[in-house]
Design a protein around this motif. Sequence first.
Motif, PDB file in Angstrom:
ATOM      1  N   PRO A   1       0.525  -1.030   0.058  1.00 55.39           N
ATOM      2  CA  PRO A   1       0.144   0.032  -0.023  1.00 55.39           C
ATOM      3  C   PRO A   1       1.079   1.123   0.206  1.00 55.39           C
ATOM      4  O   PRO A   1       0.322   2.810  -0.377  1.00 55.39           O
ATOM      5  N   GLY A   2       1.969   1.316   0.537  1.00 55.30           N
ATOM      6  CA  GLY A   2       2.758   2.521   0.381  1.00 55.30           C
ATOM      7  C   GLY A   2       2.684   3.311   1.394  1.00 55.30           C
ATOM      8  O   GLY A   2       2.334   2.599   2.886  1.00 55.30           O
ATOM      9  N   SER A   3       3.442   4.440   1.199  1.00 58.33           N
ATOM     10  CA  SER A   3       2.877   5.180   3.289  1.00 58.33           C
ATOM     11  C   SER A   3       2.052   5.714   3.579  1.00 58.33           C
ATOM     12  O   SER A   3       1.705   5.756   5.044  1.00 58.33           O
ATOM     13  N   GLU A   4       0.786   5.570   2.938  1.00 62.35           N
ATOM     14  CA  GLU A   4      -0.199   6.631   3.508  1.00 62.35           C
ATOM     15  C   GLU A   4      -1.420   4.362   4.016  1.00 62.35           C
ATOM     16  O   GLU A   4      -2.492   4.701   3.703  1.00 62.35           O
ATOM     17  N   GLY A   5      -0.574   4.705   4.803  1.00 63.58           N
ATOM     18  CA  GLY A   5      -1.247   2.596   5.837  1.00 63.58           C
ATOM     19  C   GLY A   5      -3.117   3.020   6.462  1.00 63.58           C
ATOM     20  O   GLY A   5      -3.642   2.313   6.349  1.00 63.58           O
ATOM     21  N   ALA A   6      -2.349   4.792   6.201  1.00 62.84           N
ATOM     22  CA  ALA A   6      -4.122   5.053   7.659  1.00 62.84           C
ATOM     23  C   ALA A   6      -5.353   4.376   5.887  1.00 62.84           C
ATOM     24  O   ALA A   6      -6.862   4.295   6.764  1.00 62.84           O
ATOM     25  N   GLY A   7      -5.348   4.692   4.845  1.00 63.45           N
ATOM     26  CA  GLY A   7      -6.724   3.903   4.066  1.00 63.45           C
ATOM     27  C   GLY A   7      -6.969   1.973   4.341  1.00 63.45           C
ATOM     28  O   GLY A   7      -7.881   2.022   4.144  1.00 63.45           O
ATOM     29  N   VAL A   8      -6.454   1.992   4.976  1.00 74.04           N
ATOM     30  CA  VAL A   8      -6.041   0.522   5.187  1.00 74.04           C
ATOM     31  C   VAL A   8      -7.841   0.697   6.585  1.00 74.04           C
ATOM     32  O   VAL A   8      -8.634  -0.020   6.362  1.00 74.04           O
ATOM     33  N   SER A   9      -7.253   1.214   7.320  1.00 76.36           N
ATOM     34  CA  SER A   9      -8.033   1.555   8.725  1.00 76.36           C
ATOM     35  C   SER A   9      -9.512   2.446   7.883  1.00 76.36           C
ATOM     36  O   SER A   9      -9.713   2.182   9.176  1.00 76.36           O
ATOM     37  N   ASP A  10      -9.784   2.918   7.503  1.00 75.22           N
ATOM     38  CA  ASP A  10     -10.338   3.964   6.760  1.00 75.22           C
ATOM     39  C   ASP A  10     -11.646   2.636   6.085  1.00 75.22           C
ATOM     40  O   ASP A  10     -13.216   2.581   7.228  1.00 75.22           O
TER      41      ASP A  10
END
Length: 590
Positions: A541-550
């Motif tokens: 996923p790269g640097s923006e791991g918060a997308g997974v928590s969304d």
Amino acid sequence: MKKILSSLTILALFSCQPDISIDQKVDDIIKQMTIAEKVGQMTQIDHRFLDDHADIKDYAIGSLLSGGGSHPEENTHKAWVDLYNGYQEKALASRLGIPLIYGIDAVHGHNNVKGATIFPHNIGLGATGNPEIVRSVSEATASEVAATGINWTFAPCIATPQDYRWGRTYEGFSSDPKLVLELGVAAVEGYQSSIKKNPRKVIACAKHFIGDGNTTFGTGLNNLVDRGNTKLTKETLKETLIPAYQAAVDAGVETVMASYNSWNGVKCHGSKELLTDILKDEMGFEGFVISDWAGIDEIPGDYKSDIVTSVNAGMDMVMVSGEAEPYKKFMALLTEAIEEELIPMSRIDDAVSRILKVKFRAGLFENPLMDYDYLTEIGSDENREIGRDAVRQSVVLLKNESALPISKAARVIVAGRGADNLGMQCGGWTIEWQGGQGDITEGTTLLEGLIENAPEGIEVVSDPLANSVKGDIAIVVIGEDPYTEFFGDRDSLNIDEEDLQVIENAKAQGMKVVVLLISGRPMNIAPHIQNWDAFAAIWLPGSEGAGVSDVLFGNFNPTGRLSFPWPVKAEEGAKSESLLYNLGAGLSYE
Ligand code: GLC
């Protein structure tokens, strides 16, 4: 834009006159060029291997690159601009003042640069199935590349990987040529689009031409996959792999990179049928063909014959690199081959003409140097939000037995090697060629994203081995360590025993278990998935791991769908007849 008027030669000043066509300008320049200057334009060197920066001026070098992990001493944004400007000023000081073009593998963001936004690798973008997010990611990447002065990304890779044992599977959008075509065009248009606020342009590179993802297992390096032999009839090639390149050419891609693999036993780097007859004559490609890193060296024969074969086949610029064969040896042998008429001057003039036209179209003659005005683009909030959106859309939920979304009050345990490991979630081609572990750059790990975005009443606790903290549900992040190219070639795609143990620990604690897989390809989950309450592939996923928590907290209803079919035995690849999940599989919450 800053211009260094004093160093602009008569030629460069003349070349900025708008009323003369690019073709006319190029013809006039070529008439003035010596053989040595033409040879210089066809030479690309990794900046690390320059004997002396003065060589750029003295040999009229046409191009430099930063290969994987090649960066300034100090990997700061300003240092990149200084590095680029320093080399460009040397080129502008040459007799004819032809600007150099600088290339880099910005394949999932400006990934050599610390602090740049790192986007999902292509396998994740393929799972979005969404050309608009691919275009946005490529535009954002171009804005960060241009901010450092660099003009050229060696992307998109439009391979259609079939054998998942190939370490470059994740560089492909899909095993399905139609999806590769659609997303490849979006990427080319995104990279080459005009950049908001910044007058600079970035050019793209469709790679690797052709059949890089279709090689036969056992014919590659170390008897594995990468750089092997692709056995396809010309008809099949034209039905399956050519269309994505034709679409990229029609979309105006300025460069195409030759592939290391062989086609029916002939190295692509030495194939006139591929590089000239098909790509240039039949498909109408008017940009230039670049070799891969020391790619001509792998053509059977000695180095001089490699040069003769590849240039006569249609190679326009050679990524000598300078790591293996010295670039001065390359230039001397190419010069010799021209003088001995082993390569006709018409071929040389065609190559140089293509290179100069691309440089004109890239705006290099008007804007050769960079200032520091756009450094805030690098890792900007806007680009990171695009990255987070791409991550959300890339998550493919494949099993969910009333575990997700995590909405009720609960204690969530987060475990596994990939839970708090930015390097692992970025994968290869990140800061260093092979990527790395842990805090290799700026970003948000999956754990950080879960903690930062947990809804009221939900407690998130890290327990790496899932053996010491009790909770209601465990999110166990497992997967592959970073790798790039042939370093990722495998003969088996089993899940790591250490990862399986952590999942067992979580189950032993009586928790629901959600498994997230960080990987560059489908892997052997079939023997284990029945013990998991939920499973999602999150790719790289790269640097923006918060997308997974969304997705996990239900703020985004998963839309990701498999762009590669998932076999029971992953080693069987895309052609397997025994699939765990079909191409296009993926669940949403409703
Ligand atoms: C590598 C890769 C290619 C890359 C080039 C420059 O070996 O095959 O994808 O663009 O060299 O780094």
